[in-house]
Design a protein around this motif. Structure first.
Motif, PDB file in Angstrom:
ATOM      1  N   LYS A   1     -46.751 -10.060  -8.801  1.00 28.01           N
ATOM      2  CA  LYS A   1     -45.535 -10.025  -9.598  1.00 28.01           C
ATOM      3  C   LYS A   1     -44.688  -9.048  -9.634  1.00 28.01           C
ATOM      4  CE  LYS A   1     -47.182 -12.370 -13.339  1.00 28.01           C
ATOM      5  NZ  LYS A   1     -47.173 -13.117 -14.731  1.00 28.01           N
TER       6      LYS A   1
ATOM      7  N   VAL B   1     -41.074  -9.881 -15.761  1.00 24.22           N
ATOM      8  CA  VAL B   1     -42.244  -9.181 -15.237  1.00 24.22           C
ATOM      9  C   VAL B   1     -42.616  -7.688 -16.176  1.00 24.22           C
ATOM     10  CG1 VAL B   1     -43.411  -7.800 -13.623  1.00 24.22           C
ATOM     11  CG2 VAL B   1     -42.539 -10.166 -12.983  1.00 24.22           C
TER      12      VAL B   1
ATOM     13  N   PRO C   1     -42.833  -9.022 -20.508  1.00 26.84           N
ATOM     14  CA  PRO C   1     -43.165 -10.261 -20.475  1.00 26.84           C
ATOM     15  C   PRO C   1     -43.062 -11.186 -21.825  1.00 26.84           C
ATOM     16  CG  PRO C   1     -45.057  -8.741 -20.335  1.00 26.84           C
ATOM     17  CD  PRO C   1     -43.915  -8.120 -20.350  1.00 26.84           C
TER      18      PRO C   1
ATOM     19  N   SER D   1     -46.668  -2.508 -14.260  1.00 25.88           N
ATOM     20  CA  SER D   1     -45.925  -3.268 -13.464  1.00 25.88           C
ATOM     21  C   SER D   1     -44.645  -2.417 -12.831  1.00 25.88           C
ATOM     22  CB  SER D   1     -45.394  -4.644 -14.343  1.00 25.88           C
ATOM     23  OG  SER D   1     -46.516  -5.224 -14.696  1.00 25.88           O
TER      24      SER D   1
END
Length: 455
Positions: A134, A399, A402, A418
């Motif tokens: 992601k 992302v 979240p 991330s």
């Protein structure tokens, strides 16, 4: 059929290859459907290497001419290029076979992976892989905005159009089709009053490379089936419209017919490729119909990026999740419901691409370079850059935060892993020109390793 084409396109006596038979072309298009990773750039590169450099089925100039035309149309340009080349080589059925085989393997692969995602999504393995993919998707979308923008935003007016499109969709939530229509109208007016600003851009220009005589070469006379015919045009349009209506009539009323109508509309506004239409698919699939959630949409894009075929195949994921969620055939037949819904979404999304190419292919030469035709599309492409930037921000928000919501956009803490992975993936794509598939593979492994250590 092939003998007639061979007589028109030459033979091996003058150094050019013999015209490929329908069976040979069939197996090539099927193989392409399984290896077409890397998004449109990778898919086009594969076709160029195979069909121009190695097999010499078409010359470099004819290949680029076809590609430039496909770039102007709504829909996935790589698949449309396959349809165009298949049609050029083997008439209408050649185009149909090329286009279908380009997406069919992807449909079944994506359906199987979506089933795994829905049935076993709570497994550590699945969670870990998606934790890596992601953030990479965020980087890929940002890279797509940069790549398309570098080609489309050739002057300050195009930059202004891109900025206006971003403001419209980000701040005022203007539906994507209205942005397309508005940009087209501005392009039509701009092409008349300010033609210098709306000349078609580069990115796929002419080249001096030559790989030897080709089956369909620069000097190949127009083939019989490539000449414009109103009878053929009306027959094609009538058949496509009848097929579209027949399939809708055969579908049970409700979710499947909603999908048929919705994805038919989506197919007509896919200027700029899949990244541009994804906001529209999100608005319909998540907000209007509730077929899936926002985070699931991000996961679907991650799956679409990691499977062969056009990225717009993410519509199959949307359809599958919708069919599964609404239990179209009861709780005991969830996979069947998902597969049927995915097939419906795919059919209605790609049907217009066949019509666009097979109907307008004979007119390519007469419209190529015509500013009245290209100016509105140049404006649309510029607006698409702003839309893609909005999409990148949307995915990045989901992302990196979240747990956030519209009411609390930054609640739950920032996902530092991330963020770092997204930054590294973007640098790999932009600075080092690493392929999307490799970036996804490495990101998936890193995500799996990080999730395993944390959990």
């Amino acid at each position: 059929m092939d003998k007639e084409l061979a007589l028109q396109t030459g033979n091996s006596n003058d150094g050019r290859p013999a015209h490929p038979g329908f069976r040979e072309a069939f197996w090539y298009w099927l193989k392409l459907g399984f290896i077409s990773f890397g998004g449109p750039a990778g898919q086009i590169a594969i076709m160029h290497q195979d069909l121009v450099e190695k097999r010499r089925w078409i010359s470099e100039r004819r290949f680029l001419h076809a590609l430039n035309f496909c770039m102007l149309l709504p829909g996935p340009e790589a698949q449309q290029l396959a349809i165009y080349l298949g049609w050029l080589l083997h008439r209408t059925w050649g185009g149909i076979v090329a286009g279908v085989l380009f997406v069919l393997p992807s449909l079944f692969i994506l359906a199987a992976l979506t089933w795994v995602y829905l049935a076993f999504g709570d497994m550590t393995l699945v969670q870990g892989i998606f934790a890596g993919i992601k953030p990479a998707v965020v980087a890929i979308v940002l890279f797509a905005a940069w790549r398309i923008g570098s080609r489309a935003l050739k002057n300050h007016l195009m930059w202004l159009l891109a900025g206006a499109a971003f403001i419209a969709i980000f701040f005022f939530r203007v539906p994507f089709p209205l942005i397309v229509v508005g940009a087209a109208l501005l392009g039509a007016l701009g092409g008349k009053w300010l033609p210098g600003y709306f000349q078609p851009g580069g990115g796929h220009g002419a080249t001096d490379k030559h790989f030897g005589s080709a089956v369909i070469d620069d000097d190949t006379p127009p083939l019989a089936h490539t000449r414009h015919s109103y009878r053929h045009l009306f027959k094609l349009l009538g058949s496509a419209l009848a097929l579209w209506a027949l399939v809708i009539l055969l579908l049970p009323a409700g979710t499947l017919t909603d999908m048929a109508v919705f994805f038919s509309k989506a197919a007509l506004v896919t200027f700029g490729g899949a990244y541009a239409v994804l906001p529209y698919v999100y608005q319909g699939g998540v907000e209007s119909y509730g077929w899936l959630t926002g985070p699931q949409m991000v996961d679907g894009l991650a799956l679409g990026e990691s499977t062969p075929g056009p990225l717009i195949m993410v519509v199959a994921f949307v359809g599958f999740v919708g069919g599964w969620t609404f239990e179209l055939f009861g709780s005991d037949h969830l996979f069947l419901a998902g597969l049927v819904a995915a097939s419906v979404a795919t059919f209605f999304t790609f049907l217009p691409s066949f019509v666009f190419i097979l109907a307008s292919g004979p007119l390519v030469e007469s419209t190529h370079g015509d500013l009245k035709f290209t100016a509105p599309l140049s404006a649309i492409t510029a607006a698409v850059v702003g839309v893609i930037l909005n999409l990148a921000l949307f995915f990045g928000w989901h992302v990196l935060w979240p747990q956030a919501s519209a009411e609390q956009p930054f609640v739950g803490g920032f996902e530092w892993f991330s963020g770092l992975l997204a930054l590294a993936a973007f640098i790999a794509l932009w600075r080092f020109n690493i392929s999307i598939l490799k970036v996804l593979a490495v990101s998936a492994l890193l995500g799996l390793g990080f999730t395993t250590l944390v959990l």
